[in-house]
Design a protein around this motif. Sequence first.
Motif, PDB file in Angstrom:
ATOM      1  N   VAL A 136       0.830  -1.211   0.000  1.00 14.26           N
ATOM      2  CA  VAL A 136       0.000   0.000   0.000  1.00 14.26           C
ATOM      3  C   VAL A 136       0.860   1.254   0.000  1.00 14.26           C
ATOM      4  CG1 VAL A 136      -2.025  -1.074   1.009  1.00 14.26           C
ATOM      5  CG2 VAL A 136      -0.258  -0.175   2.526  1.00 14.26           C
ATOM      6  N   ARG A 137       2.011   1.193   0.661  1.00 15.21           N
ATOM      7  CA  ARG A 137       2.900   2.355   0.644  1.00 15.21           C
ATOM      8  C   ARG A 137       3.519   2.554  -0.733  1.00 15.21           C
ATOM      9  NH1 ARG A 137       7.093   1.522   3.156  1.00 15.21           N
ATOM     10  NH2 ARG A 137       6.850  -0.541   4.094  1.00 15.21           N
ATOM     11  N   LEU A 138       3.963   1.464  -1.362  1.00 15.18           N
ATOM     12  CA  LEU A 138       4.560   1.586  -2.692  1.00 15.18           C
ATOM     13  C   LEU A 138       3.551   2.140  -3.706  1.00 15.18           C
ATOM     14  CD1 LEU A 138       6.825  -1.536  -3.331  1.00 15.18           C
ATOM     15  CD2 LEU A 138       7.515   0.843  -3.082  1.00 15.18           C
ATOM     16  N   GLU A 139       2.308   1.737  -3.582  1.00 18.09           N
ATOM     17  CA  GLU A 139       1.291   2.243  -4.500  1.00 18.09           C
ATOM     18  C   GLU A 139       1.146   3.761  -4.362  1.00 18.09           C
ATOM     19  OE1 GLU A 139      -3.444   1.502  -5.595  1.00 18.09           O
ATOM     20  OE2 GLU A 139      -2.366   0.107  -4.276  1.00 18.09           O
ATOM     21  N   ARG A 140       1.180   4.259  -3.126  1.00 15.47           N
ATOM     22  CA  ARG A 140       1.087   5.709  -2.908  1.00 15.47           C
ATOM     23  C   ARG A 140       2.342   6.420  -3.400  1.00 15.47           C
ATOM     24  NH1 ARG A 140      -2.101   8.932   0.393  1.00 15.47           N
ATOM     25  NH2 ARG A 140      -1.501  11.115   0.111  1.00 15.47           N
ATOM     26  N   HIS A 141       3.511   5.831  -3.124  1.00 18.13           N
ATOM     27  CA  HIS A 141       4.758   6.415  -3.637  1.00 18.13           C
ATOM     28  C   HIS A 141       4.714   6.516  -5.157  1.00 18.13           C
ATOM     29  CE1 HIS A 141       7.202   6.795  -0.030  1.00 18.13           C
ATOM     30  NE2 HIS A 141       6.926   5.545   0.324  1.00 18.13           N
ATOM     31  N   ALA A 142       4.254   5.447  -5.805  1.00 13.15           N
ATOM     32  CA  ALA A 142       4.212   5.429  -7.268  1.00 13.15           C
ATOM     33  C   ALA A 142       3.244   6.468  -7.808  1.00 13.15           C
ATOM     34  CB  ALA A 142       3.814   4.038  -7.751  1.00 13.15           C
ATOM     35  N   THR A 143       2.059   6.562  -7.216  1.00 11.74           N
ATOM     36  CA  THR A 143       1.057   7.535  -7.672  1.00 11.74           C
ATOM     37  C   THR A 143       1.563   8.954  -7.501  1.00 11.74           C
ATOM     38  OG1 THR A 143      -0.737   6.005  -7.124  1.00 11.74           O
ATOM     39  CG2 THR A 143      -1.303   8.336  -7.346  1.00 11.74           C
ATOM     40  N   ASN A 144       2.088   9.256  -6.331  1.00  7.94           N
ATOM     41  CA  ASN A 144       2.635  10.597  -6.090  1.00  7.94           C
ATOM     42  C   ASN A 144       3.818  10.877  -7.005  1.00  7.94           C
ATOM     43  OD1 ASN A 144       0.738  11.019  -4.125  1.00  7.94           O
ATOM     44  ND2 ASN A 144       2.185  11.128  -2.416  1.00  7.94           N
ATOM     45  N   GLY A 145       4.678   9.877  -7.151  1.00  7.09           N
ATOM     46  CA  GLY A 145       5.897  10.075  -7.926  1.00  7.09           C
ATOM     47  C   GLY A 145       5.631  10.410  -9.381  1.00  7.09           C
ATOM     48  N   ILE A 146       4.717   9.687 -10.008  1.00  2.00           N
ATOM     49  CA  ILE A 146       4.466   9.937 -11.432  1.00  2.00           C
ATOM     50  C   ILE A 146       3.777  11.285 -11.627  1.00  2.00           C
ATOM     51  CG2 ILE A 146       2.220   8.802 -11.594  1.00  2.00           C
ATOM     52  CD1 ILE A 146       5.110   8.483 -14.119  1.00  2.00           C
ATOM     53  N   LYS A 147       2.951  11.699 -10.677  1.00  6.59           N
ATOM     54  CA  LYS A 147       2.320  13.018 -10.780  1.00  6.59           C
ATOM     55  C   LYS A 147       3.365  14.127 -10.690  1.00  6.59           C
ATOM     56  CE  LYS A 147      -2.246  11.787  -8.944  1.00  6.59           C
ATOM     57  NZ  LYS A 147      -3.209  11.975  -7.818  1.00  6.59           N
ATOM     58  N   VAL A 148       4.292  13.988  -9.758  1.00  5.76           N
ATOM     59  CA  VAL A 148       5.350  14.991  -9.626  1.00  5.76           C
ATOM     60  C   VAL A 148       6.257  14.975 -10.846  1.00  5.76           C
ATOM     61  CG1 VAL A 148       7.406  15.629  -8.296  1.00  5.76           C
ATOM     62  CG2 VAL A 148       5.285  15.026  -7.113  1.00  5.76           C
ATOM     63  N   SER A 151       5.853   1.717 -10.715  1.00 10.57           N
ATOM     64  CA  SER A 151       7.062   2.477 -10.421  1.00 10.57           C
ATOM     65  C   SER A 151       7.107   2.781  -8.922  1.00 10.57           C
ATOM     66  CB  SER A 151       7.097   3.773 -11.234  1.00 10.57           C
ATOM     67  OG  SER A 151       5.959   4.563 -10.962  1.00 10.57           O
ATOM     68  N   THR A 152       8.040   3.602  -8.510  1.00 14.30           N
ATOM     69  CA  THR A 152       8.138   4.007  -7.108  1.00 14.30           C
ATOM     70  C   THR A 152       8.244   5.532  -7.046  1.00 14.30           C
ATOM     71  OG1 THR A 152      10.564   3.962  -6.949  1.00 14.30           O
ATOM     72  CG2 THR A 152       9.409   1.867  -6.654  1.00 14.30           C
ATOM     73  N   GLY A 153       8.687   6.031  -5.905  1.00 14.87           N
ATOM     74  CA  GLY A 153       8.781   7.483  -5.747  1.00 14.87           C
ATOM     75  C   GLY A 153      10.169   8.039  -5.943  1.00 14.87           C
ATOM     76  N   GLN A 170      22.531  21.187 -13.698  1.00 16.52           N
ATOM     77  CA  GLN A 170      22.690  20.335 -12.517  1.00 16.52           C
ATOM     78  C   GLN A 170      21.620  19.245 -12.462  1.00 16.52           C
ATOM     79  OE1 GLN A 170      22.608  23.686 -12.534  1.00 16.52           O
ATOM     80  NE2 GLN A 170      24.063  24.574 -11.090  1.00 16.52           N
ATOM     81  N   THR A 171      21.993  18.125 -11.855  1.00 16.92           N
ATOM     82  CA  THR A 171      21.064  17.005 -11.662  1.00 16.92           C
ATOM     83  C   THR A 171      20.682  16.893 -10.194  1.00 16.92           C
ATOM     84  OG1 THR A 171      23.017  15.551 -11.580  1.00 16.92           O
ATOM     85  CG2 THR A 171      21.779  15.627 -13.640  1.00 16.92           C
ATOM     86  N   LEU A 172      19.449  16.480  -9.958  1.00 12.92           N
ATOM     87  CA  LEU A 172      18.951  16.281  -8.606  1.00 12.92           C
ATOM     88  C   LEU A 172      18.225  14.946  -8.518  1.00 12.92           C
ATOM     89  CD1 LEU A 172      18.319  19.604  -9.345  1.00 12.92           C
ATOM     90  CD2 LEU A 172      18.095  19.547  -6.865  1.00 12.92           C
ATOM     91  N   ARG A 173      18.330  14.324  -7.353  1.00 15.99           N
ATOM     92  CA  ARG A 173      17.562  13.111  -7.086  1.00 15.99           C
ATOM     93  C   ARG A 173      16.416  13.471  -6.153  1.00 15.99           C
ATOM     94  NH1 ARG A 173      20.187   8.174  -3.878  1.00 15.99           N
ATOM     95  NH2 ARG A 173      19.615   9.510  -2.118  1.00 15.99           N
ATOM     96  N   ILE A 174      15.245  12.965  -6.470  1.00 19.40           N
ATOM     97  CA  ILE A 174      14.054  13.279  -5.692  1.00 19.40           C
ATOM     98  C   ILE A 174      13.396  11.986  -5.225  1.00 19.40           C
ATOM     99  CG2 ILE A 174      12.654  13.420  -7.802  1.00 19.40           C
ATOM    100  CD1 ILE A 174      10.987  15.599  -6.405  1.00 19.40           C
ATOM    101  N   HIS A 175      12.999  11.966  -3.972  1.00 15.37           N
ATOM    102  CA  HIS A 175      12.176  10.876  -3.463  1.00 15.37           C
ATOM    103  C   HIS A 175      10.839  11.465  -3.041  1.00 15.37           C
ATOM    104  CE1 HIS A 175      10.580   8.153  -0.239  1.00 15.37           C
ATOM    105  NE2 HIS A 175      10.728   7.331  -1.253  1.00 15.37           N
ATOM    106  N   VAL A 176       9.781  11.029  -3.691  1.00 15.80           N
ATOM    107  CA  VAL A 176       8.446  11.541  -3.415  1.00 15.80           C
ATOM    108  C   VAL A 176       7.793  10.645  -2.376  1.00 15.80           C
ATOM    109  CG1 VAL A 176       6.211  12.143  -4.403  1.00 15.80           C
ATOM    110  CG2 VAL A 176       8.298  12.460  -5.754  1.00 15.80           C
ATOM    111  N   GLY A 177       7.449  11.245  -1.248  1.00 16.54           N
ATOM    112  CA  GLY A 177       6.929  10.497  -0.123  1.00 16.54           C
ATOM    113  C   GLY A 177       5.420  10.336  -0.152  1.00 16.54           C
ATOM    114  N   LEU A 178       4.843  10.214   1.042  1.00 16.12           N
ATOM    115  CA  LEU A 178       3.429   9.892   1.181  1.00 16.12           C
ATOM    116  C   LEU A 178       2.570  11.115   1.469  1.00 16.12           C
ATOM    117  CD1 LEU A 178       3.769   6.616   3.308  1.00 16.12           C
ATOM    118  CD2 LEU A 178       3.703   6.864   0.819  1.00 16.12           C
TER     119      LEU A 178
END
Length: 428
Positions: free
Chosen positions: A291-303, A337-339, A399-407
């Motif tokens: 359930v957490r991965l599903e939320r990470h994936a949904t948020n991540g693709i939107k961002v 996918s993930t976040g 410049q490059t940045l790494r992003i982790h999209v949370g919950l």
Amino acid sequence: MVNGNTSNMIFSKNSATNCNGKNNVLSEVQGNTRLVHGGVHRDEGVTGLLNRSFINPPVYHASTIVFPNAQEFRATMKNWPHLALSYGRYGNPTLFVLEKAFAAIEDADNACLTSSGVAAINAALLTFLKGGDHLLMIDGVYDATRSFCDGFLARFGVSTTYYAPSITPDDLERLILPNTTVIFIESPASMTFEVADVPELAKRAKAKGVRVIMDNTWGPTLFKPLNNGCDVVVASLTKYVSGHSDLMMGVVAAREHTTYRSLKSCVSTLGILPGPDDAYLALRGLRTLSVRLERHATNGIKVARWLEEQPEVARVMHPGLDSHPQYELFRTSYTNSTGLFGFQLVEGFSQGAVDAMVDGMYFFSLGLSWGGHESLLMETKINNFRTVKKWKYGDGCGQTLRIHVGLEDVSDLIVDLHNGFRRLVDYS
């Protein structure tokens, strides 16, 4: 279930405290059910006079383990460390449940916990490499693994050749030498998120008698390395499995029992097992992973899609976007996918401007890890860790940045990023 009827399900009596063989308990149920029930043997975990058991296993703190008689002691010592409950350094029931659970979700024979993800990778490599061997390592690998190859392994006569993350199977096959023993894959690649054609790369390696190890930290449950030709899968449980940024742990698992026994011997010899309290926390995280991965994936693709539309962004490195070079490969290989992904600014912003952007974020913290409930953002210097094919900087790419999209609510995260881009542009 079998034909939708639980009465037809055959549950194995293979003990959660016996690190010697495949756990078939959940072989015919779906992935989410495996996450919730993997490793659990309530008929063996009874407590008290009423013959009842707990949902979650107790936390066992143990170093010395005593035996009922000399005969059992001798029998166990003949097969250590593969028979459980012999000494605390080889494991305890809390760890065994988590190992069994991870084995169930990866379709592995069994798994070994380690004190960190780096420890899991190092143990997997040390299990199969010796002086004079040659290792093929993906160029986008986690930087700690690169350091281990170039430093520790080199000292003991193991040579390493790095290959491009998007290498073709034909080109990889040409890199295999007579003394190549292991090919290591990390997909998607760290920082740049290229996706490897794992089944085909593994097929070419196996045809040459080369073992294949894959780091699957980015997408636990979303891709099954052992079902796609790999011999060994490693993961950092510190990340998504833990999910709360409060423990360090790794795991290494194998499809074949003989391979597992080799891994178990190496992990035990190195003495790198985690503590039972952390194993208990990781097991709690595992149960809610889907359930957490599903939320990470949904948020991540939107961002990610929002970032693609921003004039300050040159490109977004998210394998779930159809603009990604390996999108079709990703779409057919991964279930979601993930976040975690990256993006690159357009050229021309100063270091001070990027610092102002990152330093002023409210919901995005600056930190080295990822996989927890919180969002993170950090600048990356990709070419500090690449030798085969350098990442493109200049000619419009900054410049490059790494992003982790949370919950968090994604609308709040987008506002935070929008304000960050304003600081980036307004900096003088």
